[in-house]
Design a protein around this motif. Sequence first.
Motif, PDB file in Angstrom:
ATOM      1  N   ASP A 245     -80.962  95.645   6.238  1.00 46.24           N
ATOM      2  CA  ASP A 245     -81.467  95.492   7.136  1.00 46.24           C
ATOM      3  C   ASP A 245     -82.768  94.896   6.182  1.00 46.24           C
ATOM      4  O   ASP A 245     -83.540  93.868   6.038  1.00 46.24           O
ATOM      5  CB  ASP A 245     -81.263  95.138   8.063  1.00 46.24           C
ATOM      6  N   TRP A 246     -83.630  96.479   6.122  1.00 46.90           N
ATOM      7  CA  TRP A 246     -84.525  96.234   5.730  1.00 46.90           C
ATOM      8  C   TRP A 246     -84.853  95.606   4.344  1.00 46.90           C
ATOM      9  O   TRP A 246     -85.713  95.490   3.515  1.00 46.90           O
ATOM     10  CB  TRP A 246     -85.093  97.990   5.863  1.00 46.90           C
ATOM     11  N   TYR A 247     -83.861  95.913   3.577  1.00 46.82           N
ATOM     12  CA  TYR A 247     -83.689  96.029   2.790  1.00 46.82           C
ATOM     13  C   TYR A 247     -83.743  94.432   1.723  1.00 46.82           C
ATOM     14  O   TYR A 247     -84.741  93.607   1.480  1.00 46.82           O
ATOM     15  CB  TYR A 247     -82.656  96.540   0.866  1.00 46.82           C
ATOM     16  N   LYS A 248     -83.108  93.565   2.845  1.00 46.52           N
ATOM     17  CA  LYS A 248     -83.470  92.112   2.856  1.00 46.52           C
ATOM     18  C   LYS A 248     -85.031  91.512   3.360  1.00 46.52           C
ATOM     19  O   LYS A 248     -85.108  90.708   2.229  1.00 46.52           O
ATOM     20  CB  LYS A 248     -81.589  92.002   3.528  1.00 46.52           C
ATOM     21  N   THR A 249     -85.414  92.369   3.980  1.00 48.89           N
ATOM     22  CA  THR A 249     -86.780  91.757   4.472  1.00 48.89           C
ATOM     23  C   THR A 249     -87.967  92.548   3.457  1.00 48.89           C
ATOM     24  O   THR A 249     -88.752  91.460   3.344  1.00 48.89           O
ATOM     25  CB  THR A 249     -87.121  92.677   5.611  1.00 48.89           C
ATOM     26  N   TYR A 250     -87.563  93.667   2.922  1.00 42.71           N
ATOM     27  CA  TYR A 250     -88.759  94.409   1.858  1.00 42.71           C
ATOM     28  C   TYR A 250     -88.403  93.332   0.956  1.00 42.71           C
ATOM     29  O   TYR A 250     -89.619  93.253   0.041  1.00 42.71           O
ATOM     30  CB  TYR A 250     -88.459  95.362   1.688  1.00 42.71           C
TER      31      TYR A 250
ATOM     32  N   GLY B 195     -86.537  90.812   0.054  1.00 41.87           N
ATOM     33  CA  GLY B 195     -87.119  89.148  -0.243  1.00 41.87           C
ATOM     34  C   GLY B 195     -85.614  88.407   0.305  1.00 41.87           C
ATOM     35  O   GLY B 195     -84.387  89.130   0.346  1.00 41.87           O
ATOM     36  N   PRO B 196     -84.961  87.807   0.293  1.00 43.36           N
ATOM     37  CA  PRO B 196     -83.528  86.869   0.537  1.00 43.36           C
ATOM     38  C   PRO B 196     -83.212  86.999  -0.707  1.00 43.36           C
ATOM     39  O   PRO B 196     -83.068  87.189  -1.327  1.00 43.36           O
ATOM     40  CB  PRO B 196     -83.754  85.712   1.437  1.00 43.36           C
TER      41      PRO B 196
END
Length: 343
Positions: A333-338, A340-341
Motif C-alpha cells: 500500500d505504501w509502495y503504491k502511494t509513494y 504512484g498508481p
Amino acid sequence: MKILVTGAAGFIGFFVAKSLLDQGHTVVGLDNINDYYDINLKYDRLKELGIEKNDAEIFNNLASSSTYENFSFIRLALEDRENLPLLFKAEAFDKVCNLAAQAGVRYSIENPEVYVDSNVVGFLNILECCRNYNIKHLVYASSSSVYGLNEKIPFETSDAVDHPISLYAATKKSNELMAHTYAHLYGFKTTGLRFFTVYGPWGRPDMAMFLFTDAIVNNKPIKVFNNGKLERDFTYIDDITEGVVRIIQKPIVKESDKENLFKIYNIGNSKSVKLMDFITAIEESLGTTAKKDMYPMQPGDVERTWANVDDLIADYDYRPNTPIKSGVQQFVDWYKTYYGPLT
C-alpha cells in the motif's frame, strides 16, 4: 529526555525518531545521507519529520523541524572525530540510540572499507562520546547476522556467535564486544539489539521486500537465491520500533549493578517464514504472479533465521507479532502511494 538518534534518515532510524517525538521527547537526528541507495528516499523520510532537503544538505549545522518543534537534524558522519564530540558537548544528551551503520551483507563483500569506517571507527567514536559526555544509556543496532553459521534454532542471545560469514556481521559482533568493554570500564549502560530481517513502508530498496515488489510491478523477474530454500524471521517495522522505544524509555539500572550494564536482545517476529511463502504474500497483495529466476546461495547468506525473544518478553513485556500477510500488504500500500498508481 533529549535523545540522539543516529541514522535518522534511514529506515529504522526514521521510525524510531518519529515515535520518540510523538511521545514528547526531544530528538536530535543525525545522518550522513550516503548514496548506498537512493538518497531521495532518505530526504523524503526527513521531510516527513519536517526537515527540508536544502536544510538536510548542510553539513555540521543543526536544522530545525517545521513539523516537530522538539526535533532537529544534523548531517554528520559517525567517523567525524572532530565534530561528533562538539555535538555531544553542545546538546548534552540523556541517551543515545545508534542506528547509523553501513548496511547490507552482500555489499560488504564488495566494499569492505566503508564498513570498517562507519561500523567500527564510527561506533568507537560514539562510545568515546558517551563516556566523555556522561551518557546514561547507549542503545545500538546489532544484527541477526552475527549468528552466522550457528545451526541451533531458534537463535538465542546466549548462543556463541564466533562464526560470522560476512564482514557486515563481523562489524556488528565487534560493536557488541566494544560495547561490553566500555560498559565494564566506564560504568554506563549499553544495550545491543539484534534485528531480524526488518521490512515495511519506507523500507530500504536493497531489501527483499522492496526488490521483489519493484521487480514484479515492473514486469521483471525476481532473483530467488538458494533456489528458494531459505527461511527468514521477517519482522515488521512497527514491531521493531516499539521494541527499540521501550528499551530506550525504561529506567536504567543502578551503576552498581554491573551485571546489567551490558545487555543484548533479539528483536524478531519469533517465526521462521519460508522465502517462497513470503513471495506468495507479495504476489497476492499485488494480484499478480512473479517471474522467478533461481540462483544458488549467495556468499554471506544463511539458510535460516529465527529469533528467540524470551528475554525481551521477560524484561520489557513485549513480543513482536505482526502477521506476514498484514505487514506485506502495508508495504505494498505504501509502495503504491509513494511511487504512484500501478499500471
